[in-house]
Design an enzyme around this catalytic site. Sequence first.
Site, PDB file in Angstrom:
ATOM      1  N   GLY A   1      12.955  42.773 -16.845  1.00 17.78           N
ATOM      2  CA  GLY A   1      14.241  42.674 -16.380  1.00 17.78           C
ATOM      3  C   GLY A   1      14.457  41.514 -15.250  1.00 17.78           C
ATOM      4  N   ARG A   2      13.689  41.065 -14.704  1.00 18.19           N
ATOM      5  CA  ARG A   2      13.796  40.045 -13.794  1.00 18.19           C
ATOM      6  C   ARG A   2      13.648  38.803 -14.256  1.00 18.19           C
ATOM      7  NH1 ARG A   2      10.017  43.386 -12.352  1.00 18.19           N
ATOM      8  NH2 ARG A   2       7.892  42.928 -12.022  1.00 18.19           N
TER       9      ARG A   2
ATOM     10  N   GLU B   1      10.004  42.097  -6.364  1.00 20.75           N
ATOM     11  CA  GLU B   1       9.746  43.342  -7.406  1.00 20.75           C
ATOM     12  C   GLU B   1       8.387  42.930  -7.906  1.00 20.75           C
ATOM     13  OE1 GLU B   1      12.428  44.284 -10.907  1.00 20.75           O
ATOM     14  OE2 GLU B   1      12.782  45.948  -9.619  1.00 20.75           O
TER      15      GLU B   1
ATOM     16  N   LYS C   1      14.780  56.882  -7.878  1.00 22.52           N
ATOM     17  CA  LYS C   1      15.550  57.359  -9.122  1.00 22.52           C
ATOM     18  C   LYS C   1      15.370  58.836  -9.197  1.00 22.52           C
ATOM     19  CE  LYS C   1      15.463  53.212 -11.682  1.00 22.52           C
ATOM     20  NZ  LYS C   1      14.780  52.619 -12.809  1.00 22.52           N
TER      21      LYS C   1
ATOM     22  N   GLU D   1      23.333  53.778 -13.241  1.00 24.74           N
ATOM     23  CA  GLU D   1      24.501  52.841 -12.540  1.00 24.74           C
ATOM     24  C   GLU D   1      25.128  52.399 -13.781  1.00 24.74           C
ATOM     25  OE1 GLU D   1      21.370  53.040 -11.342  1.00 24.74           O
ATOM     26  OE2 GLU D   1      21.308  52.855  -9.110  1.00 24.74           O
TER      27      GLU D   1
ATOM     28  N   THR E   1      19.548  53.038 -20.209  1.00 19.76           N
ATOM     29  CA  THR E   1      19.518  54.442 -19.597  1.00 19.76           C
ATOM     30  C   THR E   1      19.391  54.159 -18.232  1.00 19.76           C
ATOM     31  OG1 THR E   1      17.051  54.028 -19.384  1.00 19.76           O
ATOM     32  CG2 THR E   1      17.784  55.201 -21.429  1.00 19.76           C
ATOM     33  N   THR E   2      19.759  53.025 -17.627  1.00 17.30           N
ATOM     34  CA  THR E   2      19.959  53.174 -16.217  1.00 17.30           C
ATOM     35  C   THR E   2      21.257  53.773 -15.662  1.00 17.30           C
ATOM     36  OG1 THR E   2      18.576  50.910 -16.273  1.00 17.30           O
ATOM     37  CG2 THR E   2      19.999  51.243 -14.139  1.00 17.30           C
TER      38      THR E   2
ATOM     39  N   HIS F   1      23.788  28.426  11.411  1.00 23.00           N
ATOM     40  CA  HIS F   1      24.579  28.812  12.386  1.00 23.00           C
ATOM     41  C   HIS F   1      24.442  30.696  12.672  1.00 23.00           C
ATOM     42  CE1 HIS F   1      26.580  25.209  12.855  1.00 23.00           C
ATOM     43  NE2 HIS F   1      26.384  25.130  11.657  1.00 23.00           N
TER      44      HIS F   1
ATOM     45  N   GLN G   1      14.763  39.631  -6.108  1.00 22.98           N
ATOM     46  CA  GLN G   1      14.207  40.561  -6.936  1.00 22.98           C
ATOM     47  C   GLN G   1      12.986  39.935  -7.617  1.00 22.98           C
ATOM     48  OE1 GLN G   1      16.225  41.054 -10.656  1.00 22.98           O
ATOM     49  NE2 GLN G   1      15.262  42.942 -11.314  1.00 22.98           N
TER      50      GLN G   1
ATOM     51  N   SER H   1      21.991  46.209 -20.467  1.00 25.28           N
ATOM     52  CA  SER H   1      21.095  46.994 -19.652  1.00 25.28           C
ATOM     53  C   SER H   1      19.815  46.867 -20.839  1.00 25.28           C
ATOM     54  CB  SER H   1      21.169  48.427 -19.775  1.00 25.28           C
ATOM     55  OG  SER H   1      20.260  49.078 -19.268  1.00 25.28           O
ATOM     56  N   LYS H   2      18.444  46.296 -20.261  1.00 26.42           N
ATOM     57  CA  LYS H   2      17.472  46.164 -21.189  1.00 26.42           C
ATOM     58  C   LYS H   2      17.142  47.895 -21.775  1.00 26.42           C
ATOM     59  CE  LYS H   2      12.454  45.592 -20.913  1.00 26.42           C
ATOM     60  NZ  LYS H   2      11.369  45.113 -20.036  1.00 26.42           N
ATOM     61  N   THR H   3      17.123  48.869 -20.959  1.00 32.65           N
ATOM     62  CA  THR H   3      16.679  50.142 -21.498  1.00 32.65           C
ATOM     63  C   THR H   3      18.021  50.962 -21.770  1.00 32.65           C
ATOM     64  OG1 THR H   3      17.119  50.992 -19.051  1.00 32.65           O
ATOM     65  CG2 THR H   3      14.951  50.365 -19.738  1.00 32.65           C
TER      66      THR H   3
ATOM     67  N   GLY I   1      18.067  42.897 -12.762  1.00 30.06           N
ATOM     68  CA  GLY I   1      17.906  41.812 -13.600  1.00 30.06           C
ATOM     69  C   GLY I   1      19.054  41.613 -14.617  1.00 30.06           C
TER      70      GLY I   1
HETATM   71  O1  BG6 Z   1      18.201  46.245 -17.616  1.00 33.67           O
HETATM   72  P1  BG6 Z   1      17.940  47.724 -17.298  1.00 33.67           P
HETATM   73  O2  BG6 Z   1      17.022  48.384 -18.062  1.00 33.67           O
HETATM   74  O3  BG6 Z   1      19.438  48.623 -16.988  1.00 33.67           O
HETATM   75  O4  BG6 Z   1      17.484  47.756 -15.822  1.00 33.67           O
HETATM   76  C1  BG6 Z   1      18.023  47.121 -14.630  1.00 33.67           C
HETATM   77  C2  BG6 Z   1      17.026  47.080 -13.486  1.00 33.67           C
HETATM   78  O5  BG6 Z   1      16.567  48.370 -13.150  1.00 33.67           O
HETATM   79  C3  BG6 Z   1      15.632  48.512 -12.163  1.00 33.67           C
HETATM   80  O6  BG6 Z   1      15.288  49.949 -11.653  1.00 33.67           O
HETATM   81  C4  BG6 Z   1      14.518  47.666 -12.519  1.00 33.67           C
HETATM   82  O7  BG6 Z   1      13.550  47.703 -11.144  1.00 33.67           O
HETATM   83  C5  BG6 Z   1      14.786  46.293 -12.875  1.00 33.67           C
HETATM   84  O8  BG6 Z   1      13.591  45.573 -12.956  1.00 33.67           O
HETATM   85  C6  BG6 Z   1      15.651  46.209 -13.773  1.00 33.67           C
HETATM   86  O9  BG6 Z   1      16.240  44.868 -13.997  1.00 33.67           O
END
Ligand code: BG6
Length: 560
Positions: free
Chosen positions: A283-284, A369, A524, A228, A225-226, A400, A365, A221-223, A170
């Site tokens: 997130g979405r 999701e 994960k 990527e 901690t993601t 097509h 998503q 990033s919302k958290t 998201g």
């Molecule tokens: O914004 P964040 O915390 O980095 O998360 C990114 C995405 O991380 C994914 O793991 C979640 O399933 C999503 O809902 C989210 O949008």
Amino acid sequence: MAPASSLSAWSDLHSHHESVGKNIVLKDAFKNDPKRFDKFTRKITLPADISSGSNGTDIIFDFSKNLITEETLDKLVKLAEEAGVEKKRDAMFAGEKINFTEGRAVYHAALRNVSNQAMKVDGVDVMNAKGGVNDVLEHMRVFSEQVRSGEWKGYTGKKLTTIINVGIGGSDLGPVMVTEALKHYGAKDMTLHFVSNIDGTHIAEALANSDPETTLFLIASKTFTTAETTTNANTAKSWFLEKTGGKGDIAKHFVALSTNESEVTKFGIDAANMFGFESWVGGRYSVWSAIGLSVALYVGFDNFHKFLAGAHAMDQHFQQAPLRENIPAIGGLLSVWYSNFYGAQTHLVAPFDQYLHRFPAYLQQLSMESNGKTITSDGSPAKYTTGPILFGEPCTNAQHSFFQLVHQGTKLIPSDFILAAKSHNPVSDNLHQKMLASNYLAQAEALMVGKTAEEVRAEGNVPEELVPHKVFMGNRPTTSILVGGAIGPAELGALIVYYEHLTFTEGAVWDINSFDQWGVELGKVLAKKILKEIDEEGAGSGHDSSTGGLLGAFKAYGGF
Ligand SMILES: O=P(O)(O)OC[C@H]1O[C@@H](O)[C@H](O)[C@@H](O)[C@@H]1O
């Protein structure tokens, strides 16, 4: 709430499907009822001051090419009533913790509450509290205007003209989709990159074309901690410090869009350069929050505000319209009708609009999701199918490629087609726009009327053995969405929220929690374990022979 299949309206719909639904022949229904289009079409009109044209834009939702009668609609509405859709909707808008597995409110509607109605969570006024929705919007306004005007400068005094949004899920899909959709309104001197994938190619390609003196990084990033995002953000930071010989000022070139202040400051971004939001934003659903900063930077804050206002108009419609007139509720109920009574497994969304080319990816998503769940509110598995597989591509391209299956395959694929009456690019005297529209109309018509063997034969010169191959079954349902103007920020906002509340309605009927996403966690955790094993001797431990074998082969071939 009770599982959907235990509701009396559910059994009633089953009998109705047996006796009426499966015998509906759409082309006959149109012949027999000249008013069918009027009966099943709904319209929302956006306020003139936010619309792309000088008059308020109408958005027409033509549900008439769906496999329904008036009775079907009545019965679907009854299902929604028995499933408590309106009660659940009201609970969401009242800030109740309807995300019951995470104990959270689901309050993204507050982010676009441009009429500033009172909205509270746990008694706190989320609009006007310090650091609340209005404060963050003001911070976004000031910052986006400073960057766009060049008042906010990079460490060598230059205007920042490259924006690199680092985020995934998201925190990526909304900003990418919306900035693409609103390209017509975008700053012409700005280059945008969206880096999401952990594949180093993504960040490397974005950095290769960027100048550290003029680049602004948005770490979204919302958290915070993601894996990527933190990895890509650290790579970006190292690149920036290296390229600037350590002289680059992080405070001028990095901002964070997040709920997690402590991780943001740990990363090295000053809390003053953080744009916050709350855990009640999923997130979405976060493009309406600080995560939408790239949108505000690119199209300007006034346009971002119109985007929110268009969304708010659809929120108000969803809250106020009776179910039988309620556009997103009807969309959701049709999805239930096809999923649970016709056995449909998919939902195709095809925008006849190149600017909307990432819209289906965004909706994937949102829909999958949210409603890719098996467990109902009492902890037991659903006895019925839930979230459909949503897919799509812009048309006419999709025609097509995969439309063959939509027309002649064995599967029923309920489809949505979206068209704007006015193009932002009426090139060649609108020839392209007319051709686009003719395809939008023709596809829905062809899917409905099909072509019988007699009609194939009547064309002449068709060898008898080819006749069955040229038959189109028809009777394939579509919903046609027509924007009565151009797709500007408000129109886009309203379209997104149509799908948000459609998804809400589905989840409410299916008695699942549309707002958590535990299903993304297991992969994960395993990836973390395997990452360590790549740097250790051997082919890991405790894996099946396939995973172990592939890990060993990867290490051998890759030289790890
Ligand atoms: O914004 P964040 O915390 O980095 O998360 C990114 C995405 O991380 C994914 O793991 C979640 O399933 C999503 O809902 C989210 O949008």
